[in-house]
Design a protein around this motif. Structure first.
Motif, PDB file in Angstrom:
ATOM      1  N   PHE A  51       0.857  -1.176   0.000  1.00  0.00           N
ATOM      2  CA  PHE A  51       0.000   0.000   0.000  1.00  0.00           C
ATOM      3  C   PHE A  51       0.892   1.224   0.000  1.00  0.00           C
ATOM      4  CE2 PHE A  51      -3.037  -3.108   1.568  1.00  0.00           C
ATOM      5  CZ  PHE A  51      -4.151  -2.790   0.792  1.00  0.00           C
ATOM      6  N   GLY A 104      -5.229  12.127  -2.660  1.00  0.00           N
ATOM      7  CA  GLY A 104      -6.079  11.048  -3.152  1.00  0.00           C
ATOM      8  C   GLY A 104      -6.159  10.888  -4.657  1.00  0.00           C
ATOM      9  N   TYR A 161      -4.081   9.475  -6.899  1.00  0.00           N
ATOM     10  CA  TYR A 161      -3.785   8.120  -7.364  1.00  0.00           C
ATOM     11  C   TYR A 161      -4.825   7.120  -6.851  1.00  0.00           C
ATOM     12  CZ  TYR A 161       0.566   9.080  -9.812  1.00  0.00           C
ATOM     13  OH  TYR A 161       1.500   9.525 -10.720  1.00  0.00           O
ATOM     14  N   ASP A 162      -5.351   7.316  -5.639  1.00  0.00           N
ATOM     15  CA  ASP A 162      -6.403   6.422  -5.137  1.00  0.00           C
ATOM     16  C   ASP A 162      -7.601   6.432  -6.089  1.00  0.00           C
ATOM     17  OD1 ASP A 162      -5.018   5.703  -2.776  1.00  0.00           O
ATOM     18  OD2 ASP A 162      -5.722   7.511  -1.766  1.00  0.00           O
ATOM     19  N   ARG A 163      -8.042   7.620  -6.489  1.00  0.00           N
ATOM     20  CA  ARG A 163      -9.184   7.712  -7.407  1.00  0.00           C
ATOM     21  C   ARG A 163      -8.833   7.136  -8.779  1.00  0.00           C
ATOM     22  NH1 ARG A 163      -9.534  12.303  -4.385  1.00  0.00           N
ATOM     23  NH2 ARG A 163      -8.421  13.621  -5.849  1.00  0.00           N
ATOM     24  N   ALA A 179      -8.894   3.325  -8.635  1.00  0.00           N
ATOM     25  CA  ALA A 179     -10.229   2.772  -8.406  1.00  0.00           C
ATOM     26  C   ALA A 179     -11.007   2.642  -9.721  1.00  0.00           C
ATOM     27  CB  ALA A 179     -11.005   3.649  -7.426  1.00  0.00           C
ATOM     28  N   ALA A 185      -3.641   0.541   5.923  1.00  0.00           N
ATOM     29  CA  ALA A 185      -4.296   1.041   4.723  1.00  0.00           C
ATOM     30  C   ALA A 185      -5.710   1.495   5.080  1.00  0.00           C
ATOM     31  CB  ALA A 185      -4.345  -0.050   3.663  1.00  0.00           C
ATOM     32  N   HIS A 244     -10.307   2.774   1.245  1.00  0.00           N
ATOM     33  CA  HIS A 244     -10.277   3.129  -0.183  1.00  0.00           C
ATOM     34  C   HIS A 244      -8.919   2.865  -0.838  1.00  0.00           C
ATOM     35  CE1 HIS A 244      -8.757   6.739   1.859  1.00  0.00           C
ATOM     36  NE2 HIS A 244      -7.997   6.871   0.788  1.00  0.00           N
ATOM     37  N   ASP A 245      -7.902   2.522  -0.051  1.00  0.00           N
ATOM     38  CA  ASP A 245      -6.569   2.283  -0.605  1.00  0.00           C
ATOM     39  C   ASP A 245      -6.538   1.010  -1.443  1.00  0.00           C
ATOM     40  OD1 ASP A 245      -5.522   4.559   0.587  1.00  0.00           O
ATOM     41  OD2 ASP A 245      -4.718   3.494   2.319  1.00  0.00           O
ATOM     42  N   ILE A 246      -5.739   1.027  -2.483  1.00  0.00           N
ATOM     43  CA  ILE A 246      -5.577  -0.123  -3.378  1.00  0.00           C
ATOM     44  C   ILE A 246      -4.096  -0.469  -3.413  1.00  0.00           C
ATOM     45  CG2 ILE A 246      -5.799  -0.926  -5.766  1.00  0.00           C
ATOM     46  CD1 ILE A 246      -8.152   1.107  -6.025  1.00  0.00           C
TER      47      ILE A 246
END
Length: 179
Positions: free
Chosen positions: A129, A136, A138-140, A143, A164, A167-169
């Motif tokens: 992670f 956010g 890169y998180d969006r 996703a 994490a 919402h973390d990937i």
């Protein structure tokens, strides 16, 4: 202040405390590992990043990949609550600074989606992670489907213990100067 904000500041300070000569050696090691990754995963469109705040500088490797026919794309913030877009970029193309002070292509030609992304990490944990700057983007981006291959880029000193968020990937892999 949140634990992640404090950790973020400490990790950036640790990265910036490494001498420029040592970072240059580490950058060359990371570039070699990224090139080996690309040989095993020969994507045609690669999302890259422009190094800020003493992030690993892979620009010489970007030039090598470009010479080999890889189309490169730099991230562009189009809206503060949206995923990143990726603009076509080749080494030598003109850049301008965006609202955050990050260089982006002066002529924005948007790609639909790179097949893989090199993702700079302020920090990362053993579960792959990423800790970023906290906005956010890169998180969006991760996703959204279809999800590109993701390669986190960091120095080993960025390895940290943190939980994490929901919402973390996790990234597919992390490349450092040592692994």
């Amino acid at each position: 202040m949140s634990k992640k904000a404090s950790l973020r500041r400490a990790l950036i300070a640790a990265r910036q405390a490494v001498s420029a000569d040592v970072r240059a050696e580490w950058d060359a090691d990371i570039a070699g590992r990224v090139h080996a990754w690309w040989l095993a995963n020969p994507v045609r469109i690669l999302g890259v990043y422009w190094p800020i705040q003493d992030e690993p500088d892979l620009r010489s490797m970007y030039a090598e990949l470009s010479r080999k026919g890889v189309a490169l794309a730099l991230p562009v913030v189009t809206d503060k609550d949206a995923p990143l877009e990726f603009a076509a970029w080749s080494p030598g193309d003109a850049l301008i600074k965006d609202a955050h002070g990050v260089p982006v292509p002066a002529e924005t030609r948007i790609f639909m989606r790179p097949e893989a992304l090199l993702v700079p990490c302020v920090g990362f944990n053993a579960q792959r992670f990423r800790l970023g700057y906290g906005a956010g983007y890169y998180d969006r981006t991760l996703a959204a489907l279809p999800r590109p291959l993701t390669v986190g880029i960091a120095y080993t000193c960025a390895l940290a213990a943190f939980d994490a968020a929901p919402h973390d990937i996790a990234l597919d892999t992390i490349i450092t100067e040592t692994a």
